[in-house]
Scaffold this motif. Structure first.
Motif, mmCIF file in Angstrom:
data_model
loop_
_atom_site.group_PDB
_atom_site.id
_atom_site.type_symbol
_atom_site.label_atom_id
_atom_site.label_comp_id
_atom_site.label_asym_id
_atom_site.label_seq_id
_atom_site.Cartn_x
_atom_site.Cartn_y
_atom_site.Cartn_z
ATOM 1 N N LEU B 141 0.695 57.735 -16.932
ATOM 2 C CA LEU B 141 0.922 58.796 -17.928
ATOM 3 C C LEU B 141 1.440 58.236 -19.244
ATOM 4 C CD1 LEU B 141 2.479 61.474 -15.543
ATOM 5 C CD2 LEU B 141 0.171 61.468 -16.502
ATOM 6 N N VAL B 142 2.045 57.039 -19.187
ATOM 7 C CA VAL B 142 2.414 56.364 -20.443
ATOM 8 C C VAL B 142 1.590 55.082 -20.587
ATOM 9 C CG1 VAL B 142 4.714 57.301 -20.877
ATOM 10 C CG2 VAL B 142 4.447 55.453 -19.237
ATOM 11 N N GLY B 143 0.475 55.044 -19.860
ATOM 12 C CA GLY B 143 -0.461 53.930 -19.960
ATOM 13 C C GLY B 143 -1.798 54.477 -20.423
ATOM 14 N N GLU B 144 -2.800 54.317 -19.583
ATOM 15 C CA GLU B 144 -4.147 54.713 -19.997
ATOM 16 C C GLU B 144 -4.304 56.226 -20.178
ATOM 17 O OE1 GLU B 144 -5.903 54.405 -15.431
ATOM 18 O OE2 GLU B 144 -6.388 52.877 -16.937
ATOM 19 N N GLN B 145 -3.415 57.014 -19.555
ATOM 20 C CA GLN B 145 -3.512 58.484 -19.694
ATOM 21 C C GLN B 145 -2.541 59.034 -20.742
ATOM 22 O OE1 GLN B 145 -2.763 59.969 -15.734
ATOM 23 N NE2 GLN B 145 -4.801 59.460 -15.004
ATOM 24 N N CYS B 146 -1.930 58.170 -21.520
ATOM 25 C CA CYS B 146 -0.911 58.651 -22.464
ATOM 26 C C CYS B 146 -1.558 59.503 -23.567
ATOM 27 C CB CYS B 146 -0.162 57.482 -23.085
ATOM 28 S SG CYS B 146 -1.097 56.618 -24.347
ATOM 29 N N SER B 147 -0.721 60.289 -24.196
ATOM 30 C CA SER B 147 -1.202 61.129 -25.295
ATOM 31 C C SER B 147 -0.091 61.213 -26.336
ATOM 32 C CB SER B 147 -1.532 62.530 -24.777
ATOM 33 O OG SER B 147 -1.624 63.441 -25.857
ATOM 34 N N PRO B 148 -0.462 61.187 -27.619
ATOM 35 C CA PRO B 148 0.583 61.352 -28.650
ATOM 36 C C PRO B 148 1.225 62.733 -28.570
ATOM 37 C CG PRO B 148 -1.618 61.379 -29.633
ATOM 38 C CD PRO B 148 -1.788 60.991 -28.208
ATOM 39 N N TYR B 149 0.588 63.635 -27.800
ATOM 40 C CA TYR B 149 1.107 64.998 -27.666
ATOM 41 C C TYR B 149 1.847 65.199 -26.334
ATOM 42 C CZ TYR B 149 -1.350 66.546 -31.833
ATOM 43 O OH TYR B 149 -1.762 66.704 -33.135
ATOM 44 N N ALA B 150 2.168 64.099 -25.652
ATOM 45 C CA ALA B 150 2.910 64.216 -24.385
ATOM 46 C C ALA B 150 4.159 63.344 -24.453
ATOM 47 C CB ALA B 150 2.029 63.777 -23.223
ATOM 48 N N VAL B 151 5.314 63.965 -24.267
ATOM 49 C CA VAL B 151 6.570 63.220 -24.269
ATOM 50 C C VAL B 151 7.013 63.037 -22.822
ATOM 51 C CG1 VAL B 151 8.958 63.190 -25.063
ATOM 52 C CG2 VAL B 151 7.185 64.223 -26.490
ATOM 53 N N HIS B 152 7.203 61.773 -22.409
ATOM 54 C CA HIS B 152 7.527 61.466 -21.021
ATOM 55 C C HIS B 152 9.043 61.361 -20.880
ATOM 56 C CE1 HIS B 152 7.021 59.471 -17.086
ATOM 57 N NE2 HIS B 152 5.833 60.031 -17.122
ATOM 58 N N VAL B 153 9.661 62.497 -20.556
ATOM 59 C CA VAL B 153 11.130 62.569 -20.514
ATOM 60 C C VAL B 153 11.690 61.872 -19.281
ATOM 61 C CG1 VAL B 153 13.099 64.151 -20.456
ATOM 62 C CG2 VAL B 153 11.066 64.757 -21.767
ATOM 63 N N VAL B 154 11.010 62.031 -18.151
ATOM 64 C CA VAL B 154 11.508 61.479 -16.897
ATOM 65 C C VAL B 154 11.220 59.972 -16.842
ATOM 66 C CG1 VAL B 154 9.360 61.848 -15.583
ATOM 67 C CG2 VAL B 154 11.573 62.008 -14.428
ATOM 68 N N GLN B 155 12.019 59.260 -16.046
ATOM 69 C CA GLN B 155 11.740 57.832 -15.867
ATOM 70 C C GLN B 155 10.405 57.679 -15.130
ATOM 71 O OE1 GLN B 155 14.507 59.408 -14.710
ATOM 72 N NE2 GLN B 155 16.373 58.222 -15.105
ATOM 73 N N THR B 156 9.650 56.642 -15.468
ATOM 74 C CA THR B 156 8.403 56.403 -14.720
ATOM 75 C C THR B 156 8.748 55.812 -13.353
ATOM 76 O OG1 THR B 156 8.205 54.182 -15.582
ATOM 77 C CG2 THR B 156 7.047 55.922 -16.798
ATOM 78 N N THR B 157 7.741 55.807 -12.484
ATOM 79 C CA THR B 157 7.949 55.222 -11.161
ATOM 80 C C THR B 157 8.378 53.766 -11.281
ATOM 81 O OG1 THR B 157 6.318 56.690 -10.211
ATOM 82 C CG2 THR B 157 6.807 54.700 -8.975
ATOM 83 N N SER B 158 7.722 53.023 -12.178
ATOM 84 C CA SER B 158 8.079 51.605 -12.273
ATOM 85 C C SER B 158 9.495 51.440 -12.817
ATOM 86 C CB SER B 158 7.059 50.826 -13.107
ATOM 87 O OG SER B 158 7.095 51.265 -14.429
ATOM 88 N N MET B 159 9.943 52.359 -13.695
ATOM 89 C CA MET B 159 11.337 52.287 -14.157
ATOM 90 C C MET B 159 12.286 52.499 -12.973
ATOM 91 S SD MET B 159 11.082 54.446 -17.736
ATOM 92 C CE MET B 159 12.815 54.406 -18.204
#
Lengths: 284, 404
Positions: B141-159
């Motif tokens: 979701l913050v890689g190949e599927q990211c969007s300038p219109y999507a804010v990723h508030v939660v930590q990612t799985t890798s985080m």
């Protein structure tokens, strides 16, 4: 594959056996694909949660089928009997609507929180069964389901009510002409079918987690079992339920992704090979 | 005569079509600079994840109540449009489109699963809406599927897993088994954990995935027992997580395990249900409820007042999402989603989860990650935060696959 995995399949199959026999009874006599059957099972599990919390699990196993039998009587008197001349699709849709309402009702009473029922103390942990350390509660489910299945078959084959049920399931109009009170038989069948769904829910409560969607999760599988077993055949549904439980568990060991499609695969194969299902037209 | 009629009909049809297009265009995103600021919440309302959806909405509700009591944002009231989905990406997308084009929502929240976010991210730019993801953790979701219109508030799985990985070496158990849910988050968590475990000198003896909404874990637990594993990393959520823990207890699986490490498996709302069998379990903790900051105290007090129970990570992250959105609107001086998205880039905001920064290259919110251990306290079960890992350790840089 080891014995524990086989027991996993038999335990799941036992649960499916109890659940599907109730649906098969109702389908056989009323010809209704009762989409509320999953909701009855789910309601049974939630009632078992409340009863076992206050009065113990064994009382829950007694109270739940009785409560659900009353629900079955209402289903028969309010919906199935007055609407018996309407098309099966209409009745099916009504039961689907009832299932949705039951799900919301459960959320209103118990909330959306996932719940858990603890089995009786002596059934917690594992027991040694034929050299295999296996959960005691699952062994109890297998034993209870086998006894219940035997009792059900005995009831259908050896009692007058059982004879009437078998006759009405074969041909309800001829049974009525022969003097059988088909209204009373239908009432008994829907009440017992609903009670079996509730009993399966109470049995499942310590086995799986309780959430309002638990009925829908099993409904499709149980509908498939009834078709595979032979529409209306209680014995066929029992055999198909046990068979599917074992095959699905065994397939899970090999490939969980494939296990998901096992019921659909079984349905396709059986319908192609034997369109009337495993038991054909036999009721018990 | 026929030609004139045809021409008139064509003209009327064209003008009606254009008017309809104009109307549709006007309704899209609503009137961005007047009237209330509309946020559509699209949580799952049934199935294993329903409770988390409901709790996420509660976090948003508290944030909106507080901001409206303070006079809104730049004098404008904030309005929540609570929708529902079955967590199927197609359903969520349809509901989101309706909310934006028909109800005039400019912002979206409470969408739950990563597949839903993946589907939504692909459409956000066209929709002209800004989404705040406080629940879906998949790295894509913050890689190949990211969007300038999507804010990723939660930590990612890798985080999360990187935070856990810091502690794997010290955790008891040499032979690890991975039990994960069979969708994007489960697979990416398993992959990241496996690499971290092997780096820490541990052996991964079994890796298995169960479909979402699995009710019977008997076959999986039997395989776990037969694998000889002495530690388990489990990624099972909601009702699936409860069923797994309950059945593992019935199989006496804990007897052979030195460590059970969960990823989002054990959380505060499930403590009562799961009971004391989970004492000693480790789990990632997205939010430190004990954090002694003004913003956190204000949140806990307001949330408890609104909903009668203490918050945990789901409502806390939803509340943080709302705070970031409000800060973005203030910074932009507008509620136009494109302008808010631009204003949020590299913006630092003081929230209930601490001081966070929205990374401009992928819109990942940089925040701390925690490892907690379930302990039995006076008030029942609780998380004891064991380690605290900052974002500069858990996510050193953005994924090059993400291009705005």
């Amino acid at each position: 594959m080891n014995a524990a995995q086989l027991l996993n399949g038999i335990a799941l199959g036992s649960l499916l056996m109890v659940l599907s026999s109730g649906l098969a009874m109702i389908y056989g006599l009323r010809g209704v694909a009762n989409f509320a059957h999953g909701a009855l099972y789910m309601s049974g599990a939630y009632i078992a949660y409340s009863v076992s919390d206050r009065a113990g699990f064994w009382l829950a196993l007694l109270v739940v089928p009785l409560a659900l039998a009353v629900v079955g009587v209402l289903l028969e008197l309010v919906f199935f009997r007055p609407l018996q001349h309407r098309s099966h699709i209409e009745l099916g849709l009504i039961t689907f609507g009832l299932a949705l309402m039951a799900e919301r009702l459960v959320v209103l009473i118990w909330g959306e929180r996932t719940l858990r029922v603890t089995p009786p103390e002596f059934l917690q942990g594992t027991s040694n069964f034929l050299g295999v350390e296996y959960p005691s509660y699952r062994l109890a489910i297998i034993a209870i389901a086998v006894v219940l299945a035997a009792a059900l078959v005995l009831w259908l084959r050896s009692t007058t009510t059982g004879l009437h049920i078998r006759a009405a399931s074969q041909d309800i109009e001829t049974a009525a002409i022969m003097g059988i009170n088909v209204d009373r038989v239908s009432l008994v069948v829907v009440a017992v079918g609903s009670a079996l769904a509730g009993f399966a829910g109470a049995l499942a409560a310590p086995y799986i987690a309780l959430d309002p969607g638990m009925g829908s999760a099993f409904l499709i599988t149980v509908l498939i079992i009834v078709v595979v077993g032979g529409i209306g055949s209680i014995g066929g549904a029992m055999i198909a339920g046990m068979g599917l439980g074992v095959i699905q568990s065994v397939t899970t060991v090999w490939s969980p992704s494939v296990a998901v499609v096992v019921p659909y695969l079984a349905l396709t194969i059986v319908l192609l090979w034997r369109p009337t299902g495993l038991a054909g037209k036999r009721v018990s | 005569m026929k030609r004139r009629l045809l021409a008139a009909t064509t003209a009327v049809t064209l003008s009606l079509t254009m008017a309809a297009c104009g109307a549709a265009s006007d309704s899209s995103g609503g009137d961005a600079e007047e009237g209330p600021i509309k946020i559509a919440l699209i949580p799952p309302t049934s199935g294993a994840l329903a409770q988390f959806g409901t709790d996420s909405v509660k976090g948003w509700e508290t944030a909106v109540r507080l901001v409206n009591e303070d006079g809104g944002i730049d004098g404008r009231e904030v309005e929540l449009l609570v929708k529902g989905t079955d967590a199927d990406p197609a359903t969520t997308l349809r509901v989101a489109k309706e909310a934006v084009t028909q109800d005039g929502a400019q912002f979206i929240g409470s969408v739950m699963t990563s597949p839903e976010h993946g589907a939504l991210n692909a459409q956000l730019e066209g929709l002209g809406a800004l989404s705040f993801n406080s629940l879906g953790k998949d790295d894509a979701l913050v890689g190949e599927q990211c969007s300038p219109y999507a804010v990723h508030v939660v930590q990612t799985t890798s985080m999360d897993v990187n935070a856990l990985a810091n502690s794997i070496a010290e955790m008891p158990g040499e032979k690890w088994a991975i039990q994960a849910v069979d969708y994007a988050t489960g697979h990416s968590a398993a992959e990241t954990f496996k690499a971290a475990a092997e780096k820490a000198g541990k052996e991964v003896v079994l890796e298995q995935f169960a479909p979402l909404n699995t009710t019977d874990f008997g076959s999986y637990i039997t395989k776990l027992k037969n694998s000889g594993a002495d530690a388990v990393f489990a990624v099972e959520f909601g009702a699936d997580g409860v069923a797994f823990v309950q059945q593992a207890d019935q199989f006496n699986l804990d007897d052979q395990l030195k460590t059970v490490l969960g990823l989002n498996m054990v959380s505060e709302p499930l403590f009562e249900t799961l009971g004391e069998s989970i004492v000693g379990y480790y789990n990632n903790v997205g939010y430190d409820a004990a954090a002694d900051t003004e913003a956190n105290k204000e949140f806990i007090e307001a949330y408890t007042e609104d909903h009668g129970s203490a918050p945990y990570y789901v409502p806390a992250d939803a509340y943080a999402a709302a705070q970031i959105l409000f800060a973005g609107i203030e910074e932009a001086g507008s509620s136009e989603p494109a302008e808010v998205a631009e204003a949020l880039a590299d913006l630092t905001v003081e929230t209930n989860v601490g001081e966070v920064t929205v990374r401009g290259t992928d819109n990942q919110v940089l925040r701390d990650s925690y490892l907690g251990k379930v302990v039995k306290g006076d008030g029942g079960l609780a998380f004891e935060v064991v380690t605290n890992t900052s974002a500069d350790v858990t996510t050193t840089e953005s994924d090059p696959a993400c291009k705005f």
